[in-house]
Scaffold this active site. Structure first.
Site, short mmCIF file in Angstrom:
data_model
loop_
_atom_site.label_atom_id
_atom_site.label_comp_id
_atom_site.label_asym_id
_atom_site.label_seq_id
_atom_site.Cartn_x
_atom_site.Cartn_y
_atom_site.Cartn_z
N GLN A 15 -16.40 108.85 -33.83
CA GLN A 15 -15.52 107.77 -33.42
C GLN A 15 -16.00 106.51 -34.12
OE1 GLN A 15 -12.99 105.26 -32.25
NE2 GLN A 15 -12.71 107.23 -31.18
N TYR A 16 -15.11 105.89 -34.93
CA TYR A 16 -15.52 104.68 -35.65
C TYR A 16 -15.78 103.51 -34.72
CZ TYR A 16 -13.86 106.88 -39.99
OH TYR A 16 -13.66 107.70 -41.06
N ASN A 17 -14.79 103.22 -33.89
CA ASN A 17 -14.89 102.03 -33.04
C ASN A 17 -13.84 102.11 -31.95
OD1 ASN A 17 -14.78 99.40 -31.93
ND2 ASN A 17 -15.57 98.52 -33.82
#
Length: 482
Positions: free
Chosen positions: A281-283
């Site tokens: 999950q990037y952000n």
């Protein structure tokens, strides 16, 4: 009543820049776009570049046949592929500091002396450009697996940007492009022209924009004192909207008990079978507009859709000084941004700030110094019918005005979503529909509130109750003097 209360929402999302536009104070993993948005070389050429890159990493003793994951061609383009079954939280990559690209590497390079006074990201961008232009660069295997362009909106053509008409994303994108041009002209004047002998060939704005896009999408920010770090191989890991674990995916640690060297360690947040992609999950906190600018994709999740409502205390307001003092005392300012997320309640400070901005007329007594320590508490509840009616009307009018700025309706956008779209049009349609849904949500909230004005309890009624001057049926009690 106050006559200085105006609100304009259309394309009002401001472009904010910091050292490298890092918005969140916590650690967040910045990585490349989903590769469907890359303009990638043919599969055979990409496979050859990946093999050369892997051999280079092997020669550097960074990877081996036992490394749990390696780069490979995946449906999205490039990604990290598990070479065997991987357990949840198992380390899949460890990249030593000698392979990181950061301002320290730039400082030690041949352009280090001329980059000492520029922003860290600019120095790293110039380093990337120079190494890319050098045929014999030691970083060539890594540079050859980097994309030539992405679907970040900063790379869209004018025709493609026209699909964002009316959106705050368009305003943000144009702000980024304008910022890049200003930075490039400054760098050109101070570094590129006076020191042209340091670069193999002339550097263009397109080169500068490419480097910015690479850093914006791939860099690791605020990582144990590292302001800006590119970490080859680790930055190939792709994003999954289904992964909700963000913390603990990576860390910086020592190379050994007595070693001062540092290693970047990447873990898989979920269990994997051999042949599956390593995904992260990037952000979790980024909106679709932010994802579109940084990475060139958006998600279907409703809470990724956001609209920023910007309010300002007008300098022409006769109570400007008092209102500004109250706003600053409560952590706000002359200008305040409120991010409205689809399906979520309004930010808790929005209504008090709206009431403050609209405060005037007979309600202005609340601005007197005697109320200074308690006024915010009063603003958290309706002040007067006139004040509440004004904020409802102004916000609703602003939402309607903003909605009129789009060249399509939500229904038209939803219909397009069911068609086969190219990645950039898919982003534009998703952003348009998402912003309009949030605007409709805001307008609906204040429409409902406007219909309830007669049922709300205002400051005067609350004050009379506190003094015991209101009966059980809400009637005002008058005391006769004896």
């Amino acid at each position: 009543m106050a006559t200085h209360f105006t609100l304009s929402l259309s394309s009002s999302k401001p472009f904010k820049n910091s050292t490298f536009f890092t918005k969140n104070p916590s650690l967040h993993f910045k990585k490349p776009l989903s590769i469907t948005s890359f303009q990638s070389p043919p599969p055979a050429a990409a496979a050859a570049a990946v093999q050369t890159f892997w051999q280079w990493l092997s020669d550097q003793d960074v990877v081996s046949a036992k490394t749990p994951a390696r780069p490979g061609l995946v449906p999205q383009g490039l990604g990290l592929v598990a070479q065997r079954d991987i357990s949840r939280n198992e380390v899949v990559l460890e990249i030593p500091k000698k392979l990181w690209i950061n301002p320290d590497v730039v400082a030690a390079s041949e352009i280090g002396n001329v980059c000492g006074g520029v922003k860290p990201w600019v120095s790293v961008a110039l380093f990337l450009i120079r190494e890319k232009l050098k045929e014999d660069s030691t970083w060539r295997p890594y540079l050859d697996v980097l994309p030539e362009s992405t679907n970040s909106t900063i790379f869209w053509s004018e025709e493609e940007l026209a699909e964002l008409q009316g959106t705050q994303l368009l305003s943000t994108t144009l702000g980024v492009k304008s910022y890049l041009q200003r930075e490039f002209l400054k760098v050109e004047e101070e570094i590129l022209i006076p020191h042209k002998q340091l670069f193999p060939s002339p550097v263009t704005l397109d080169d500068f924009s490419w480097a910015f896009g690479i850093l914006r999408s791939r860099s690791f920010s605020r990582l144990r004192g590292q302001n800006l770090v590119l970490i080859p191989l680790a930055d190939l890991v792709n994003h999954s909207p289904d992964i909700t674990i963000e913390d603990g995916v990576y860390e910086i640690k020592g190379a050994g008990l007595f070693s001062r060297d540092l290693i970047f360690s990447l873990r898989s947040p979920i269990s994997l079978k051999a042949g599956e992609q390593v995904l992260i999950q990037y952000n979790l906190n980024m909106s679709n507009a932010e994802l579109a600018v940084d990475y060139g994709f958006i998600e279907a999740k409703s809470d990724r859709n956001m609209y920023t409502l910007t309010l300002q205390i007008s300098e022409s307001d006769p109570f400007f000084g008092d209102k500004l003092d109250i706003a600053e005392t409560n952590g706000l300012g002359e200008l305040a941004d409120f991010d409205i997320v689809l399906g979520n309640p309004l930010p808790p400070t929005l209504l008090p700030y709206l009431r403050l901005v609209a405060l005037g007329g007979t309600d202005s007594f609340l601005l007197e110094s005697i109320f200074r320590n308690t006024i915010w508490g009063h603003l958290e509840l309706p002040v007067s019918r006139a004040n509440e009616e004004l904020i409802c009307r102004v916000v609703r009018d602003a939402c309607k005005s903003a909605l009129s700025g789009y060249h399509t309706t939500i229904e038209e956008d939803e219909k397009l979503k069911g068609e086969e779209l190219n990645p950039r049009l898919e982003i534009a349609v998703g952003i348009r529909a998402g912003e309009k849904k949030v605007l409709q949500q805001i307008e609906g909230i204040f429409k409902q509130r406007q219909s309830e004005l007669d049922e709300l309890e205002y400051y005067q009624e609350r004050r009379l109750k506190d003094l015991g001057l209101v009966g059980e049926q809400g009637e005002i009690i008058f005391w006769e003097s004896k």
